[in-house]
Enzyme design. Structure first.
Site, PDB file in Angstrom:
ATOM      1  N   THR A 119      -3.903  -2.264  -5.736  1.00  0.00           N
ATOM      2  CA  THR A 119      -2.475  -3.123  -5.560  1.00  0.00           C
ATOM      3  C   THR A 119      -2.814  -3.612  -3.947  1.00  0.00           C
ATOM      4  OG1 THR A 119      -1.261  -2.201  -7.014  1.00  0.00           O
ATOM      5  CG2 THR A 119       0.026  -3.425  -5.046  1.00  0.00           C
ATOM      6  N   CYS A 259       3.444   3.124  -6.476  1.00  0.00           N
ATOM      7  CA  CYS A 259       3.810   1.779  -6.499  1.00  0.00           C
ATOM      8  C   CYS A 259       5.247   1.267  -5.968  1.00  0.00           C
ATOM      9  CB  CYS A 259       3.627   1.595  -8.198  1.00  0.00           C
ATOM     10  SG  CYS A 259       2.037   1.658  -8.763  1.00  0.00           S
TER      11      CYS A 259
END
Length: 422
Positions: A119, A259
């Site tokens: 990410t 996340c």
């Protein structure tokens, strides 16, 4: 192209991906953590994402687990699945990504493809990683080698939504490479793929997935704080509101993990760098980051109200992982609760059945074995994680280890008769 795939980083994301690819391709799993490689080579995955049978299956398929760069030289597709954490100032730490790119640069060959899954904020692949690949390899991007971006969507501990059953976003540095990357993932992802129009679009799509969820949970958390001051049960309110067809049913709680509690900072960092302050996203982060402190203070207030002395009191915290039924402790917000309680002078015992005994030594906490099987009494109990093992406990079992007036704090809504629940 006769594909030989190298997966760089064998954590919660890389290992399941490597296992899936090993069923169809020649795969090398590369990681700088030698104990991790040794364990995987012997068939053990401490993340519990793969069973021993699955790890051994990948080896039987010809997959190699290695820390040796010589073992990845003949690969022609490199997939990077290393962590992208934040530092103490909530700024993106791209060090693992940069070092991985430098490693690949040492073995990069003509027409190789490097795909990133970590990410990032939009632009990292082409503006941060590609220059490292070019500098170390001496080759030219989109002439000698190519890149792709296909963001991971692994949900740790989820045995239903596994890597091949989650739709995958793909992208490439040219239209031709985008098709190659899409076809590669399509060959193992049964849920299908979505080919994004560019690498930056794919990067942006990933980072907003969890940002949206973070903002939505922050709203519910703020509502929970408001309803708590009103003496209204938040869960009852949610159940009533959820009878409307388009209400998004979320529950209040701690927002941690690799996340949701991290990704928004990648977007806000880049946004502020470009001169725009993302007030809503930052406010959501502030609300969610404050929940641990609120829960700890609520515990202390209830103990004081019950006439309990806080200094040197004994508090049992049940659960330390960032979510239920998995050993993943990354960015867990339970530590915020523990830190706050310790600041009040309380003694904290932690009951966490999902963390391996060997791993508990890495954390500076007092872990206890099943507290419901010994004689120690606690001034309060705080259930922080909704492990299935905790859901089966009866009110009588809780009562047996409480000292004096019952104080049971229920963060996850799983205790039969708590003193307070979020």
């Amino acid at each position: 192209m006769n594909k030989k795939i190298c997966i760089i980083g064998l954590g919660y994301v890389g290992l399941p991906l490597a296992h899936a690819f090993s069923k169809k391709y020649q795969v090398v799993g590369f990681d700088i953590n030698k104990p991790r490689i040794d364990e995987l080579s012997s068939g053990f995955d401490r993340t519990l994402e793969l069973t021993t049978e699955e790890v051994n299956e990948s080896i039987k398929n010809g997959m190699i687990y290695s820390t040796n760069i010589d073992d990845i030289k003949d690969s022609n597709i490199y997939i990077v699945t290393v962590p992208t954490p934040i530092d103490s100032s909530n700024r993106p730490d791209l060090t693992p990504l940069i070092k991985s790119s430098q490693t690949i640069g040492k073995v990069l060959k003509k027409d190789d493809i490097v795909i990133y899954e970590s990410t990032v904020y939009p632009g990292v692949t082409e503006e941060v990683c590609v220059p490292e690949l070019e500098k170390v390899s001496g080759m030219t991007f989109n002439k000698d080698f190519f890149c792709g971006y296909s963001p991971e969507r692994i949900n740790p501990g989820d045995k239903e939504h596994t890597v091949t059953k989650i739709l995958k976003i793909t992208s490439g540095s040219t239209s031709e490479i985008a098709t190659v990357v899409d076809d590669l993932y399509k060959s193992i992802i049964t849920a299908g793929t979505h080919k994004a129009s560019s690498i930056k679009v794919a990067e942006a799509a990933k980072v907003i997935e969890n940002t949206q969820r973070d903002v939505n949970i922050a709203l519910i958390n703020e509502l929970a704080l408001i309803f708590d001051t009103m003496n209204i049960d938040t869960n009852d309110v949610i159940e009533a509101a959820a009878t409307k067809w388009n209400f998004i049913k979320l529950k209040p709680g701690l927002v941690g993990g690799h996340c949701i509690g991290v990704d928004p900072y990648y977007l806000t960092y880049k946004s502020e760098e470009l001169g725009y302050k993302p007030n809503l996203i930052l406010s959501a982060r502030q609300i969610n980051n404050g929940m641990g402190k609120y829960i700890a203070e609520k515990t202390i207030k209830l103990m004081i109200k019950a006439g309990k002395i806080i200094k040197d009191s004994n508090i049992l915290v049940m659960g330390l992982t960032f979510k239920e039924n998995c050993p993943d402790i990354r960015n867990t917000k339970v530590v915020d609760i523990i830190s706050e309680l310790k600041d009040y002078g309380a003694n904290i015992d932690i009951y966490e059945p999902w963390i391996d005994e060997k791993d508990k030594g890495y954390y500076n906490y007092n872990f206890v074995k099943n507290p419901f099987e010994n004689l120690k009494k606690y001034d309060s109990i705080l259930v922080a994680v909704g492990h299935d093992k905790f859901k089966s406990l009866t009110q009588n079992e809780y009562d047996n280890i409480i000292n004096g007036e019952k104080i049971i704090i229920d963060v996850k809504g799983i205790v039969p008769n708590p003193s307070w629940k979020l």
